[in-house]
Design an enzyme around this catalytic site. Structure first.
Site, PDB file in Angstrom:
ATOM      1  N   GLY A 336       8.403  17.630  42.612  1.00 46.47           N
ATOM      2  CA  GLY A 336       7.423  17.598  41.613  1.00 46.47           C
ATOM      3  C   GLY A 336       6.881  15.843  42.212  1.00 46.47           C
ATOM      4  N   SER A 337       6.318  15.583  43.183  1.00 47.33           N
ATOM      5  CA  SER A 337       6.000  13.573  43.121  1.00 47.33           C
ATOM      6  C   SER A 337       5.471  12.951  42.247  1.00 47.33           C
ATOM      7  CB  SER A 337       5.694  13.485  44.075  1.00 47.33           C
ATOM      8  OG  SER A 337       6.277  14.417  45.765  1.00 47.33           O
ATOM      9  N   THR A 338       5.031  12.694  40.930  1.00 47.06           N
ATOM     10  CA  THR A 338       4.496  12.565  40.106  1.00 47.06           C
ATOM     11  C   THR A 338       4.875  11.724  39.222  1.00 47.06           C
ATOM     12  OG1 THR A 338       3.836  14.514  39.836  1.00 47.06           O
ATOM     13  CG2 THR A 338       3.129  13.072  38.013  1.00 47.06           C
ATOM     14  N   THR A 339       4.157  10.781  38.116  1.00 52.06           N
ATOM     15  CA  THR A 339       5.065   9.085  38.046  1.00 52.06           C
ATOM     16  C   THR A 339       4.399   9.492  36.323  1.00 52.06           C
ATOM     17  OG1 THR A 339       6.663   7.299  37.845  1.00 52.06           O
ATOM     18  CG2 THR A 339       4.184   8.185  38.870  1.00 52.06           C
ATOM     19  N   THR A 355      -0.094  10.458  36.880  1.00 56.38           N
ATOM     20  CA  THR A 355      -0.467  10.138  37.573  1.00 56.38           C
ATOM     21  C   THR A 355       0.394  11.071  38.840  1.00 56.38           C
ATOM     22  OG1 THR A 355       0.316   7.773  38.070  1.00 56.38           O
ATOM     23  CG2 THR A 355      -1.792   8.285  37.156  1.00 56.38           C
TER      24      THR A 355
END
Length: 511
Positions: A336-339, A355
């Site tokens: 989950g490359s999300t922040t 985002t």
């Protein structure tokens, strides 16, 4: 009351502080923080990605700014599309991702962030973007977690020479403590601060993106010109005498979190102030089944459903009997490359913003210094196969920026990265705070679970008797310690904030 921010990197939250201390409010601070995260957390978010922001203005109506990516209108058939699979090594396992210029949806972070800041912020864009411009131009140290992401995503980040120059200068991947410097991105931000989003969607950047996409991409110039940020009313859920504001459709997250919480309320699990692990597992398990079986598949996006009273009776009967069976469909297990970033200012303005850039498409935009997304190659948001969304449609997202209100004031601002685990994370944070009476810090630090349709994943720390009391047909995988697999719920409330250490989170409180 003080100003409070929690995010995924010290540079991100310091940008919030700088801009609020310059006279900005929570919206100004959050926008500054996200643009700075595009440097500090560049493996997770980018000007080439998309997101969602929820704002609860002091004395005003809450609003969700939906600026997730659109499906481009370019032709997705034929041999000319640049779309392929790469394998990423996560250590214990490997996973395939789809990247290439044909994996990029219409980039939308710039439109959404500047739109929200113009609508509800109070500072000039030049002031708001100043921390990010400085970070990109002078560079900032790479955190340990960003170094780990760079190592894991190296096949994507260094796919082209421009990515190699940024993430592996001199042929060696950046490590913890090395400085990441993005001079082209700094120059792009300086122009953006003057010209605004028109530059990105109608001007020089739009031309660059359209030219870039000619080599196997799907994004057309008209896709950028026609992109619109959607302002939506939050999805409202009443849970444990609080009002929970969630991300509405076409996102799938809000309705699913609402289903889980409502199921537990209807089943009486929350009346005593204690939701057992077994009850929580069964509620999450049934939510997964509802997602797969009951949600409509309109426009290629599973994002809406409604249940009759008879449907609820059937759900409650299955819940009480503990006779749930694993869904035949297993959700992808991605990092989950999300922040996420949460902000609450002294005036009572709350902002929750998530985002992402996916894993990135492997290709940097020339002269702008950022990588575009790979939303069209993410399996969990393309459930019916790749490139099946209607051209020009908003792609459904699992992002779940969330706000909890009491007497119309934010008492919890939260959200998380983590792909398909986001809803599991948020349900557990909400249950911990609103039902179990934990502080925000206790709620974030407590062990988490996630049911992926085939296996129950559990962090260490659950009492043995609770694990022994789970349904016999569940397969259990126990994780040691705390893992980024279980999200990063950086959260704030009136008394302070907590950065989720699973994703290098940090929080600050300031006057």
């Amino acid at each position: 009351m003080k100003n409070i921010a929690a995010g995924g990197d010290p540079a991100t939250v310091e940008a919030v502080r700088e801009v609020i201390e310059a006279g900005g409010n929570a919206v100004d601070g959050a926008v500054a923080g996200v643009f700075t995260a595009m440097v500090a957390e560049s493996t997770l978010t980018s000007a080439g990605g998309g997101g969602v922001m929820m704002v609860c203005p002091a004395g005003g109506e809450p609003v969700v700014f939906d600026f997730f990516t659109d499906m481009p209108t370019g032709c997705a058939t034929g041999e000319d599309i640049d779309f392929f699979c790469v394998t990423v090594d996560f250590g214990p396992a490997t996973q395939d991702f789809h990247i290439g210029r044909g994996a990029a949806g219409v980039p939308s972070n710039v439109a959404g962030l500047l739109h929200a800041q113009e609508r509800l912020g109070r500072l000039k864009p030049k002031t708001v973007l100043a921390p990010a411009i400085r970070a990109a131009g002078k560079g900032i140290p790479i955190s340990g977690q960003q170094a780990m992401f760079i190592q894991m995503l190296a096949p994507i980040l260094t796919h082209e020479p421009s990515g190699q120059a940024l993430y592996a200068p001199d042929g060696k991947l950046l490590e913890e403590g090395d400085r990441i410097i993005m001079p082209e991105f700094a120059a792009f931000l300086e122009e953006l601060a003057v010209e605004g989003s028109r530059m990105f969607y109608h001007g020089e950047t739009a031309r660059l993106i359209a030219d870039w996409a000619e080599s196997g991409g799907l994004i057309q110039r008209n896709d950028l010109e026609n992109y619109r940020v959607q302002e939506r009313k939050p999805f409202v859920c009443n849970f444990c005498d609080h009002t929970v504001l969630l991300n509405p459709p076409p996102a799938s997250s809000g309705v699913l979190v609402d289903f889980t919480l409502t199921l537990m309320e209807k089943a009486g699990c929350t009346r005593t102030g204690h939701v057992s692990l077994c009850e929580l597992v069964c509620a999450l398990e049934m939510t997964g089944q509802i997602r797969d079986v009951r949600m409509s598949n309109a426009a290629g996006s599973k994002h809406h459903f409604s249940l009759s009273e008879d449907d609820w009776k059937d759900c409650l009967k299955a819940f009480y009997e503990r006779r749930l069976r694993p869904s035949p469909k297993t959700e992808p297990r991605t990092t989950g490359s999300t922040t996420h970033l949460s902000v609450l200012d002294r005036e009572g303005n709350g902002v929750s913003v998530t985002t992402t850039n996916g894993e990135g498409c492997g290709s940097m935009l020339p002269q702008a210094g950022f990588m575009l997304n790979n939303m069209l190659g993410e399996e969990d948001i393309n459930p019916d196969g790749f490139h099946q969304h209607k051209p020009g449609s908003r792609i459904s997202t699992m992002m779940a920026p969330t706000m909890v209100l009491q007497k119309n004031r934010p008492v919890l601002v939260t959200g998380s990265g983590g792909s398909n685990r986001i809803r599991s994370v948020l349900v557990q944070v909400l249950v911990n705070v609103l039902c179990r009476g934990m502080s925000i810090e206790q709620a974030i630090q407590s062990p988490r679970i996630h049911y992926d349709g085939e296996m129950l994943h559990a962090e260490s720390g659950f009492p043995k008797e609770e694990l022994d009391g789970l349904p016999d047909d569940l397969r259990l995988k126990e994780w040691q310690g705390r893992s980024l697999f279980f999200g990063g719920a950086h959260s704030v409330g009136p008394l302070g904030g907590v950065g989720d250490l699973r994703r290098s989170g940090c929080a600050i409180t300031f006057d």
